[in-house]
Design a protein around this motif. Structure first.
Motif, mmCIF file in Angstrom:
data_model
loop_
_atom_site.group_PDB
_atom_site.id
_atom_site.type_symbol
_atom_site.label_atom_id
_atom_site.label_comp_id
_atom_site.label_asym_id
_atom_site.label_seq_id
_atom_site.Cartn_x
_atom_site.Cartn_y
_atom_site.Cartn_z
ATOM 1 N N GLY A 150 -12.779 18.160 2.739
ATOM 2 C CA GLY A 150 -11.697 19.101 2.495
ATOM 3 C C GLY A 150 -11.742 20.192 3.548
ATOM 4 O O GLY A 150 -11.278 20.037 4.660
ATOM 5 N N TRP A 151 -12.362 21.280 3.211
ATOM 6 C CA TRP A 151 -12.545 22.385 4.137
ATOM 7 C C TRP A 151 -14.045 22.595 4.228
ATOM 8 O O TRP A 151 -14.654 23.168 3.341
ATOM 9 N N ALA A 152 -14.656 22.114 5.277
ATOM 10 C CA ALA A 152 -16.110 22.118 5.402
ATOM 11 C C ALA A 152 -16.612 23.475 5.883
ATOM 12 O O ALA A 152 -16.562 23.784 7.066
ATOM 13 N N ASN A 153 -17.084 24.283 4.939
ATOM 14 C CA ASN A 153 -17.629 25.596 5.300
ATOM 15 C C ASN A 153 -18.798 25.493 6.257
ATOM 16 O O ASN A 153 -19.028 26.392 7.060
ATOM 17 N N VAL A 154 -19.541 24.389 6.198
ATOM 18 C CA VAL A 154 -20.708 24.220 7.054
ATOM 19 C C VAL A 154 -20.319 24.311 8.533
ATOM 20 O O VAL A 154 -21.098 24.794 9.355
ATOM 21 N N LEU A 155 -19.117 23.884 8.877
ATOM 22 C CA LEU A 155 -18.681 23.956 10.270
ATOM 23 C C LEU A 155 -18.594 25.403 10.739
ATOM 24 O O LEU A 155 -19.136 25.770 11.784
#
Length: 107
Positions: A30-35
């Motif tokens: 979805g929206w990968a905060n890790v990036l």
């Protein structure tokens, strides 16, 4: 190359800062905060071009997108990334100015 596996949340900034790149080879994201977390530490990313990831990895300073999700796609993206790593301060600046990130200011 070393794959670290699961890391405690409070250690992540130290790991991101020490890494040359973060690899996220997801088939769905979805929206990968890790990036953005990695980029905020100055670490460029190598990520699969799925769902919301191309919105986050939109410029060379952020990192590169994998051309495919197979081993060859990961290899090509890693080779491309390491052939032209962005400056860590440019990656960090990109993450800090990323659209949607709350900027400090008057309430």
């Amino acid at each position: 190359m070393r794959f670290a596996g699961a890391i405690e949340q409070d250690r992540l900034p130290q790991i991101y800062t020490a890494a040359d790149a973060l690899v996220l080879a997801s088939s769905r994201e979805g929206w990968a905060n890790v990036l953005l977390e990695a980029m905020a530490c100055g670490t460029p990313v190598v990520a699969s071009a799925v769902w919301g990831t191309p919105e986050v990895v939109a410029v060379p300073e952020a990192g590169v997108l994998m051309p495919s999700l197979d081993a060859e796609g990961v290899r090509r993206a890693l080779n491309g990334s390491f052939a032209a790593l962005p400056r860590r301060e440019d990656t960090r600046r990109y993450a800090e100015g990323f659209p949607g990130r709350r900027q400090p200011g008057p309430a």
